[in-house]
Design a protein around this motif. Structure first.
Motif, PDB file in Angstrom:
ATOM      1  N   SER A  92      -2.711  27.077 -62.781  1.00 21.80           N
ATOM      2  CA  SER A  92      -1.485  27.822 -63.066  1.00 21.80           C
ATOM      3  C   SER A  92      -0.350  27.424 -62.130  1.00 21.80           C
ATOM      4  N   GLU A  93       0.863  27.777 -62.543  1.00 24.41           N
ATOM      5  CA  GLU A  93       2.028  27.514 -61.714  1.00 24.41           C
ATOM      6  C   GLU A  93       1.960  28.339 -60.431  1.00 24.41           C
ATOM      7  N   THR A  94       1.444  29.548 -60.539  1.00 24.91           N
ATOM      8  CA  THR A  94       1.296  30.396 -59.349  1.00 24.91           C
ATOM      9  C   THR A  94       0.353  29.756 -58.337  1.00 24.91           C
ATOM     10  N   ALA A  95      -0.714  29.124 -58.823  1.00 22.31           N
ATOM     11  CA  ALA A  95      -1.659  28.448 -57.924  1.00 22.31           C
ATOM     12  C   ALA A  95      -0.977  27.294 -57.198  1.00 22.31           C
ATOM     13  N   ARG A  96      -0.113  26.582 -57.921  1.00 23.35           N
ATOM     14  CA  ARG A  96       0.603  25.473 -57.263  1.00 23.35           C
ATOM     15  C   ARG A  96       1.557  26.010 -56.192  1.00 23.35           C
ATOM     16  N   GLU A  97       2.183  27.160 -56.474  1.00 18.25           N
ATOM     17  CA  GLU A  97       3.056  27.784 -55.470  1.00 18.25           C
ATOM     18  C   GLU A  97       2.248  28.205 -54.243  1.00 18.25           C
ATOM     19  N   LEU A  98       1.083  28.778 -54.499  1.00 19.53           N
ATOM     20  CA  LEU A  98       0.247  29.216 -53.390  1.00 19.53           C
ATOM     21  C   LEU A  98      -0.206  28.030 -52.542  1.00 19.53           C
ATOM     22  N   GLU A  99      -0.632  26.949 -53.182  1.00 18.84           N
ATOM     23  CA  GLU A  99      -1.087  25.786 -52.423  1.00 18.84           C
ATOM     24  C   GLU A  99       0.046  25.225 -51.571  1.00 18.84           C
ATOM     25  N   ALA A 100       1.259  25.181 -52.147  1.00 15.88           N
ATOM     26  CA  ALA A 100       2.402  24.686 -51.379  1.00 15.88           C
ATOM     27  C   ALA A 100       2.669  25.575 -50.162  1.00 15.88           C
ATOM     28  N   LEU A 101       2.542  26.897 -50.350  1.00 17.01           N
ATOM     29  CA  LEU A 101       2.748  27.827 -49.244  1.00 17.01           C
ATOM     30  C   LEU A 101       1.713  27.614 -48.145  1.00 17.01           C
ATOM     31  N   LEU A 102       0.444  27.496 -48.529  1.00 17.25           N
ATOM     32  CA  LEU A 102      -0.623  27.330 -47.539  1.00 17.25           C
ATOM     33  C   LEU A 102      -0.494  26.007 -46.796  1.00 17.25           C
ATOM     34  N   GLN A 103      -0.117  24.961 -47.504  1.00 17.73           N
ATOM     35  CA  GLN A 103       0.064  23.663 -46.854  1.00 17.73           C
ATOM     36  C   GLN A 103       1.242  23.698 -45.889  1.00 17.73           C
ATOM     37  N   ASP A 104       2.311  24.410 -46.282  1.00 24.46           N
ATOM     38  CA  ASP A 104       3.448  24.599 -45.376  1.00 24.46           C
ATOM     39  C   ASP A 104       2.991  25.272 -44.084  1.00 24.46           C
ATOM     40  N   ILE A 105       2.216  26.341 -44.227  1.00 22.99           N
ATOM     41  CA  ILE A 105       1.762  27.090 -43.053  1.00 22.99           C
ATOM     42  C   ILE A 105       0.860  26.227 -42.174  1.00 22.99           C
ATOM     43  N   ALA A 106      -0.059  25.497 -42.809  1.00 24.31           N
ATOM     44  CA  ALA A 106      -0.989  24.655 -42.044  1.00 24.31           C
ATOM     45  C   ALA A 106      -0.272  23.576 -41.254  1.00 24.31           C
ATOM     46  N   SER A 107       0.866  23.128 -41.781  1.00 24.42           N
ATOM     47  CA  SER A 107       1.606  22.059 -41.103  1.00 24.42           C
ATOM     48  C   SER A 107       2.354  22.531 -39.866  1.00 24.42           C
ATOM     49  N   MET A 108       2.408  23.845 -39.675  1.00 28.63           N
ATOM     50  CA  MET A 108       3.212  24.397 -38.588  1.00 28.63           C
ATOM     51  C   MET A 108       2.455  24.551 -37.281  1.00 28.63           C
ATOM     52  N   SER A 109       1.130  24.404 -37.304  1.00 29.67           N
ATOM     53  CA  SER A 109       0.359  24.616 -36.074  1.00 29.67           C
ATOM     54  C   SER A 109      -0.914  23.782 -36.105  1.00 29.67           C
ATOM     55  N   ASP A 110      -1.259  23.197 -34.973  1.00 31.40           N
ATOM     56  CA  ASP A 110      -2.510  22.446 -34.913  1.00 31.40           C
ATOM     57  C   ASP A 110      -3.727  23.371 -34.830  1.00 31.40           C
ATOM     58  N   LYS A 111      -3.492  24.670 -34.771  1.00 29.96           N
ATOM     59  CA  LYS A 111      -4.594  25.622 -34.789  1.00 29.96           C
ATOM     60  C   LYS A 111      -4.922  26.099 -36.208  1.00 29.96           C
ATOM     61  N   ILE A 112      -4.227  25.555 -37.211  1.00 25.13           N
ATOM     62  CA  ILE A 112      -4.436  25.999 -38.592  1.00 25.13           C
ATOM     63  C   ILE A 112      -4.907  24.824 -39.446  1.00 25.13           C
ATOM     64  N   GLY A 113      -6.021  25.032 -40.128  1.00 29.71           N
ATOM     65  CA  GLY A 113      -6.511  24.043 -41.081  1.00 29.71           C
ATOM     66  C   GLY A 113      -6.381  24.556 -42.502  1.00 29.71           C
ATOM     67  N   TYR A 114      -6.488  23.646 -43.474  1.00 24.01           N
ATOM     68  CA  TYR A 114      -6.404  24.041 -44.883  1.00 24.01           C
ATOM     69  C   TYR A 114      -7.432  23.264 -45.684  1.00 24.01           C
ATOM     70  N   ARG A 115      -8.109  23.969 -46.607  1.00 23.52           N
ATOM     71  CA  ARG A 115      -8.996  23.292 -47.550  1.00 23.52           C
ATOM     72  C   ARG A 115      -9.156  24.137 -48.808  1.00 23.52           C
ATOM     73  N   ARG A 116      -9.564  23.490 -49.889  1.00 28.63           N
ATOM     74  CA  ARG A 116      -9.872  24.178 -51.143  1.00 28.63           C
ATOM     75  C   ARG A 116     -11.382  24.368 -51.256  1.00 28.63           C
ATOM     76  N   SER A 117     -11.758  25.558 -51.732  1.00 34.78           N
ATOM     77  CA  SER A 117     -13.174  25.779 -52.000  1.00 34.78           C
ATOM     78  C   SER A 117     -13.403  26.154 -53.465  1.00 34.78           C
ATOM     79  N   ASP A 118     -12.418  26.832 -54.054  1.00 34.08           N
ATOM     80  CA  ASP A 118     -12.471  27.261 -55.463  1.00 34.08           C
ATOM     81  C   ASP A 118     -13.721  28.082 -55.777  1.00 34.08           C
ATOM     82  N   ASP A 119     -14.262  28.778 -54.767  1.00 34.16           N
ATOM     83  CA  ASP A 119     -15.496  29.539 -54.987  1.00 34.16           C
ATOM     84  C   ASP A 119     -15.257  31.029 -55.189  1.00 34.16           C
ATOM     85  N   ASP A 120     -14.001  31.455 -55.163  1.00 32.61           N
ATOM     86  CA  ASP A 120     -13.687  32.864 -55.388  1.00 32.61           C
ATOM     87  C   ASP A 120     -13.392  33.070 -56.872  1.00 32.61           C
ATOM     88  N   ALA A 121     -13.943  34.131 -57.442  1.00 34.08           N
ATOM     89  CA  ALA A 121     -13.729  34.401 -58.869  1.00 34.08           C
ATOM     90  C   ALA A 121     -12.266  34.680 -59.168  1.00 34.08           C
TER      91      ALA A 121
END
Length: 529
Positions: free
Chosen positions: A30-59
């Motif tokens: 969905s478009e909302t999922a793409r917005e969310l991924e962009a947000l999370l990647q933005d946040i992860a790029s702001m600190s070396d204490k933050i990592g990002y990955r996809r698991s797709d295991d949540d219903a």
């Protein structure tokens, strides 16, 4: 995803992270999922204490978890937590990342001491100003206690769940799959409901308190101002409040509070409480007044009995219990409250997307509600008791320009209709013809003004025919040593800035009363015993 200003602010906050965290996403196409991924990647790029990955295991997709690396501690969001929930996102990042939360040590220990498994789900709206407090409270509890989990769910995004669970107001909280509560909740309120002994312990603590010089009853703008002004005089000050902030917590935009061009009710409420706590004020939350007992002797102690069974005594009392939404008092209203009958269009409006609703009330609040809802729902019927709308003309012009709004004047709402589980319509009588009409609806938003919270004072102080506390220009009531301020009083123009001034006046008057009616300490001690 985030604009430059928000990125700068967020990056500054993220410097407070003490432990590594990971953003784990479950996404769809969905478009909302793409917005969310962009947000999370933005946040992860702001600190070396933050990592990002996809698991797709949540219903639930799109959703994500904020996980403290190497632990079971996490906070979950189903949706994109922007709007009113952006602050919830920032706090969750910091708290999962080890930044110490702002919570009293004793309350934090209560949370850590809760035994059992608690799986919380909160259905919220990004447009709801009441939801963040609940979301943040449960997020914080899940960080403090590994036996507690929490997911905040955007009800507008997960409509299938909202309909299946018949959710018609936000925030709505489920615990272990069962309805837990609906409405704004603080950490204290959640803990009090989970820890059945908490209320008894609080009652015992209150019963053992010494008499106050000034006791403020109510924690809205008037109460906060009164507490601050009293505490600054160096006298023993207490505040007993059912919920700190009062009606301000239910206020969306505030644009007329002098010195700030814009703020929101919940933010102002937090600032008020923090300012009070900057002084040596004994703040007693979740305490509702039940009865006021005037002093038995001149200059003696006034008693405030609480619904918990405890009582407080003080040389002077300032009543600032504010007001609440006025109800229609028609058959079906109580039965279908939070099942289609609502009082906050900003909070609950998104749950009625594409549906038909009514707004009862043609003043500024009612017309503003109808205008806001018209942009979300399929159709709005506004019903006004009077023969004409009472809102400002600029609002009426805007209302008349909307194609999906009908206006009924001289309409007396007589019944809320439902099928046993939710609202199905409304019945009203045309006051001119006497004819009864029924409208098929999915929701009803009541906007007919406020009622003062003064029932507990009947027979103790003079009240106006409208139930307001009668005060003079110094905030004094008919009872010596008892003062009042804010929306519960006869002061004209119920405004935040006026309540703040009235609370300050009442505190200064209470201090003057104390000076003029000083009683030897040993006499007061005997009376308090």
């Amino acid at each position: 995803m985030l604009d430059a200003d928000l990125k700068t602010q967020l990056q500054a906050y993220l410097t407070r992270l003490q432990q590594p965290i990971e953003l784990v996403a479950s996404l769809d196409d969905s478009e909302t999922a793409r917005e969310l991924e962009a947000l999370l990647q933005d946040i992860a790029s702001m600190s070396d204490k933050i990592g990002y990955r996809r698991s797709d295991d949540d219903a639930r997709k799109p959703s994500f978890a904020i996980v403290r690396v190497g632990t079971d501690i996490d906070v979950r969001f189903a949706g994109v937590p922007l709007g009113h929930e952006f602050t919830s996102l920032v706090l969750a990042l910091l708290q999962v990342g080890g930044h110490p939360p702002k919570i009293e040590a004793a309350l934090a220990e209560q949370v850590r001491g809760l035994e059992g498994k608690f799986q919380f789900e909160t259905y919220m709206s990004l447009h709801c100003q009441s939801c963040p407090e609940t979301v943040q409270a449960l997020n914080l509890m899940s960080v403090l206690n590994p036996n507690i989990t929490h997911v905040a769910i955007d009800g507008a995004l997960f409509q299938d769940e909202v309909q299946a669970r018949e959710i018609m107001s936000v925030p709505t909280i489920f615990l272990n799959g069962e309805l837990f509560d609906a409405g704004r909740m603080s950490v204290e309120q959640v803990v009090a409901k989970l820890d059945t002994g908490a209320a008894a312990r609080a009652t015992e603590q209150i019963a053992n308190k010494d008499a106050f010089d000034v006791l403020v009853v109510g924690g809205g703008p008037a109460g906060a101002a009164a507490a601050i002004y009293a505490a600054r005089k160096g006298i023993r000050t207490g505040v007993a409040a059912e919920r700190f902030g009062g009606q301000v917590l239910d206020t969306m935009a505030i644009e007329n509070f002098v010195s700030m061009s814009y703020t929101e009710g919940p933010k102002l409420a937090v600032a008020l409480e923090q300012h009070v706590r900057d002084y040596e004020v004994d703040v007693m939350n979740l305490q509702r007044a039940a009865k006021l007992v005037p002093a038995q002797t001149p200059g003696g102690l006034v008693e405030v009995q609480l619904e918990s069974g405890a009582s407080l005594k003080a040389r002077s009392v300032i009543v600032s219990t504010g007001a609440r939404w006025r109800q229609m008092n028609v058959p079906g209203e109580d039965q279908y409250r939070n099942k289609g009958v609502a009082y906050c269009p900003h909070c609950d409006g998104p749950l009625f997307k594409g549906k038909r609703v009514a707004v009862v009330g043609g003043g500024n609040s009612g017309v503003e509600a109808a205008i806001d809802l018209a942009g979300i729902v399929a159709h709005v019927t506004l019903i006004e008791f009077d023969g004409k709308l009472r809102a400002d003309e600029v609002l009426q012009r805007k209302l008349r320009s909307l194609p999906n709004v009908d206006v009924v004047v001289s309409g007396q709402t007589t019944q809320v209709l439902g099928d046993g589980s939710k609202v199905t319509g409304l019945r009203y009588t045309d006051r001119n013809s006497g004819q009864s009409h029924a409208i098929e609806l999915d929701g009803i938003f009541v906007q007919i003004g406020l009622l003062p919270n003064t029932e507990w004072l009947k027979g103790a102080v003079e009240l106006s025919p409208r139930g307001e506390i009668v005060i003079d220009d110094r905030g004094a009531t008919s009872v010596p040593g008892v003062f009042a301020a804010g929306d519960a009083t006869t002061v004209p123009y119920k405004q935040i800035v006026i309540a703040v001034g009235a609370g300050s006046t009442a505190a200064l008057s209470a201090f003057d009363h104390l000076i003029r009616t000083s009683v030897p300490t040993e006499e007061l001690a005997e009376e308090a015993a």
